[in-house]
Design a protein around this motif. Structure first.
Motif, PDB file in Angstrom:
ATOM      1  N   ASP A  48      48.767  52.871  41.604  1.00 60.11           N
ATOM      2  CA  ASP A  48      47.566  52.872  41.956  1.00 60.11           C
ATOM      3  C   ASP A  48      47.153  51.774  43.080  1.00 60.11           C
ATOM      4  N   MET A  49      47.775  51.971  44.144  1.00 56.23           N
ATOM      5  CA  MET A  49      47.827  50.559  44.958  1.00 56.23           C
ATOM      6  C   MET A  49      46.988  50.752  46.095  1.00 56.23           C
ATOM      7  N   THR A  50      46.416  49.701  46.406  1.00 55.72           N
ATOM      8  CA  THR A  50      45.586  49.581  47.828  1.00 55.72           C
ATOM      9  C   THR A  50      46.889  49.405  48.970  1.00 55.72           C
ATOM     10  N   ASP A  51      46.434  49.247  50.226  1.00 56.08           N
ATOM     11  CA  ASP A  51      47.226  49.218  51.431  1.00 56.08           C
ATOM     12  C   ASP A  51      47.856  47.669  51.328  1.00 56.08           C
ATOM     13  N   SER A  52      47.134  46.649  50.778  1.00 52.71           N
ATOM     14  CA  SER A  52      47.636  45.332  50.695  1.00 52.71           C
ATOM     15  C   SER A  52      48.573  45.404  49.513  1.00 52.71           C
ATOM     16  N   MET A  53      48.369  46.101  48.342  1.00 47.89           N
ATOM     17  CA  MET A  53      49.350  46.057  47.337  1.00 47.89           C
ATOM     18  C   MET A  53      50.476  46.870  47.556  1.00 47.89           C
ATOM     19  N   LEU A  54      50.358  48.037  48.444  1.00 44.56           N
ATOM     20  CA  LEU A  54      51.399  48.631  48.751  1.00 44.56           C
ATOM     21  C   LEU A  54      52.492  47.742  49.799  1.00 44.56           C
ATOM     22  N   GLY A  55      51.674  47.111  50.796  1.00 47.33           N
ATOM     23  CA  GLY A  55      52.382  46.374  51.609  1.00 47.33           C
ATOM     24  C   GLY A  55      53.295  45.267  51.078  1.00 47.33           C
ATOM     25  N   PHE A  56      52.444  44.656  49.928  1.00 48.31           N
ATOM     26  CA  PHE A  56      53.282  43.362  49.239  1.00 48.31           C
ATOM     27  C   PHE A  56      54.475  44.286  48.356  1.00 48.31           C
ATOM     28  N   ALA A  57      54.275  45.189  47.872  1.00 48.97           N
ATOM     29  CA  ALA A  57      55.223  46.003  46.877  1.00 48.97           C
ATOM     30  C   ALA A  57      56.640  46.144  47.634  1.00 48.97           C
ATOM     31  N   VAL A  58      56.284  46.644  49.056  1.00 55.65           N
ATOM     32  CA  VAL A  58      57.559  46.963  49.911  1.00 55.65           C
ATOM     33  C   VAL A  58      58.033  45.666  50.079  1.00 55.65           C
ATOM     34  N   VAL A 463      51.999  43.806  57.082  1.00 56.39           N
ATOM     35  CA  VAL A 463      51.029  44.164  58.071  1.00 56.39           C
ATOM     36  C   VAL A 463      51.009  45.508  58.491  1.00 56.39           C
ATOM     37  N   PHE A 464      52.367  46.181  58.269  1.00 57.37           N
ATOM     38  CA  PHE A 464      52.491  47.508  59.145  1.00 57.37           C
ATOM     39  C   PHE A 464      51.245  48.481  58.540  1.00 57.37           C
ATOM     40  N   PRO A 465      51.462  48.865  57.067  1.00 68.14           N
ATOM     41  CA  PRO A 465      50.827  49.856  56.672  1.00 68.14           C
ATOM     42  C   PRO A 465      49.114  49.609  57.227  1.00 68.14           C
ATOM     43  N   TRP A 466      48.721  48.387  57.102  1.00 68.07           N
ATOM     44  CA  TRP A 466      47.273  48.119  57.621  1.00 68.07           C
ATOM     45  C   TRP A 466      47.293  48.259  59.222  1.00 68.07           C
ATOM     46  N   GLU A 467      48.245  48.329  59.839  1.00 71.46           N
ATOM     47  CA  GLU A 467      48.374  48.460  61.432  1.00 71.46           C
ATOM     48  C   GLU A 467      48.154  49.893  61.640  1.00 71.46           C
TER      49      GLU A 467
END
Length: 513
Positions: A48-58, A463-467
């Motif tokens: 159940d990740m947010t964009d920032s959580m996904l960016g960090f997980a990757v 940063v890429f998912p946020w971008e």
């Protein structure tokens, strides 16, 4: 000083075998880097990740690589290249198994970071070992084996993901866990390789043992000349290198080249492409299956052009490859930005029916019949009609239902970009790193520069998912194109050619007297 006669007959098969075994670390590095691309959707839903959580997980794997960068160089100087590589293999196996079985977000992150530490060690120590054991006329090609194995690992990861994606249940666990198999093979085969003869002489003064290894590589004359050259460098050694030494003026040219190449290799977006390849192709309107298939094509392109780089690096040279590659990277990124800039978003009945979430579909029904030019105009109309969770779902999963884009141009741009990187910044950077640092500071310098390279890579992947969600792919690729243009200018002004020179000759050329 007597130089190695280019006519000396080398035991190429032995040297190549050793280099290939050590370069298996590159395979694991590439596999670990790319396999997460297929697991993105699965882990996003499961944890159940947010964009920032996904960016960090990757990107946390790069966070771990920073620690590996800092530790690997000094530890390899102290304990030897071979021992550290064996530890690296064990870390890869632990990370793969644990991340596949993780049941919580924090646990998953820890497992990924452990793999990152392995990446940080493998990416630095494998090229150093190969450079120290390879004859000068083969060094560029043999060091490039590491980059070749990285791209083979990336390609195999994309193939693996493609065949595992439709497994029932949590297929992402299988995607991540299968890496434990090559990690175990690497751990076992590393015990068969010799220690670095250069390290044996410089650190342990084991000349006899080093001579036995060098005899196997090139025979009596090669062994004697190489030992004499190493000892000549040893005779003028100062005290052991420290971090503060890197800031001395005599190393200014070396550090400018190394830090600049380390920066541009990652800031131009290569890991964003590899980590999120299926996501990018889905942004261009592809289905899940087609996006995974296109990712395979990306991996194969990377592999083919890395082979081209290995063939050219000791023929054409390091600097020409960098200039050619960064030029075409810039062109490719501009093509991708152009394709997404000309995309439209069409809200017709067919596209609205593709939305899986009924609440989102109902909320957007009033936009039926409208066409939007660019993501900014689209989001301006969509965001007020949805709550935060729905809008996030729309940006991640539903937007691809509406895009009308020249998908072929996007694919060509990505393939050209990857091919250009594969003949330039990919293999050439690590070859240069293995060549430009003097023995005195090599361990600490390559750790520091590798840490910096990983830091830039982590920033890009974080940063890429946020971008993609907030700036859109047009602006994202345009930024990378500008940075790639800066890379061309940097290479032209600062990078020197090291082709065909011994490590001692490179040191004499670059260190200010």
């Amino acid at each position: 000083m007597k130089k190695i006669d280019p006519e000396i007959k080398m035991n190429k098969s032995y040297t190549i075998l050793i280099s290939l075994i050590v370069a298996l670390g590159g395979f694991l590095l590439g596999f670990d880097s790319a396999v997460i691309s297929g697991a993105v959707k699965g882990i996003t839903v499961y944890f159940d990740m947010t964009d920032s959580m996904l960016g960090f997980a990757v990107g946390c794997v790069i966070f771990g690589a920073m620690a590996g960068n800092l530790l690997a160089g000094p530890m390899a100087d102290r304990f030897g290249r071979k021992k550290i590589l064996i530890i690296v293999a064990a870390l890869f196996a632990i990370s793969a198994s644990w991340s596949a079985m993780a049941t919580g977000y924090t646990e998953f992150i820890i497992a990924r970071i452990i793999g990152g530490i392995g990446i940080g060690g493998a990416i630095l120590i494998a090229p150093i070992y190969i450079a120290e054991i390879a004859p000068p006329k083969l060094r560029g090609s043999l060091v490039s084996f590491n980059q070749l194995n990285i791209v083979i690992g990336i390609s195999v990861a994309y193939f693996s993901n493609y065949f595992l994606v439709n497994l029932e249940g949590e297929s992402w666990r299988w995607m991540l866990g299968v890496e434990a198999i090559p990690a175990a093979i690497y751990f076992i085969t590393l015990w068969t390789v010799p220690r670095s003869p250069r390290w044996l002489i410089l650190k342990l003064n084991e000349v006899k043992l080093a001579r036995k290894i060098l005899l196997k590589i090139g025979g009596e004359e090669y062994a004697e000349i190489t030992i004499a050259e190493i000892q000549r460098g040893q005779a003028k050694k100062e005290a052991k290198g420290k971090l503060s030494d890197l800031f001395k003026s005599k190393y200014a040219t070396i550090m400018t080249i190394a830090l600049g190449i380390a920066f541009f290799q990652q800031i131009t977006g290569i890991n964003a492409i590899f980590y999120y390849a299926p996501t990018i192709f889905e942004q261009a309107g592809g289905s899940t299956d087609s996006s995974f298939l296109q990712a395979i094509v990306v991996g194969l392109t990377n592999l083919v052009f890395t082979l081209v780089a290995i063939w050219l690096i000791d023929r054409l040279g390091r600097k020409p490859l960098l200039l050619i590659g960064t030029t075409f990277m810039t062109i490719a990124l501009m093509m991708a930005a152009f394709a997404f800039n000309n995309a439209t978003y069409d809200f017709n009945d067919a596209n609205l029916d593709k939305i899986g979430n009924i609440e989102i579909q109902t909320a957007l029904t009033e936009l039926k019949g409208k066409t939007f030019e660019g993501q900014a105009a689209l989001f301006e109309q969509v965001e007020p009609k949805l709550n935060d969770d729905q809008f996030l779902d729309f940006k991640r999963n539903q937007i691809t239902n509406f895009i009308q884009i020249n998908a072929t141009l996007v694919l060509i741009a990505i393939l050209l970009y990857v091919a250009s990187f594969a003949i330039s910044l990919g293999p050439v950077m690590w070859t240069l790193f293995s060549e430009v640092f003097p023995s005195k500071i090599k361990g600490i310098a390559i750790s520091a520069v590798g840490f910096f390279n990983s830091l830039v890579s982590f920033s890009v992947t974080q940063v890429f998912p946020w971008e993609l969600s907030n700036l859109g792919p047009t602006v994202t690729f345009a930024i990378y194109a500008i940075l790639s243009l800066c890379a061309i200018l940097f290479v032209y002004k600062f990078v020197i050619e090291t082709k065909g020179k011994s490590l001692e000759e490179v040191e004499e050329l670059l260190v200010r007297k």
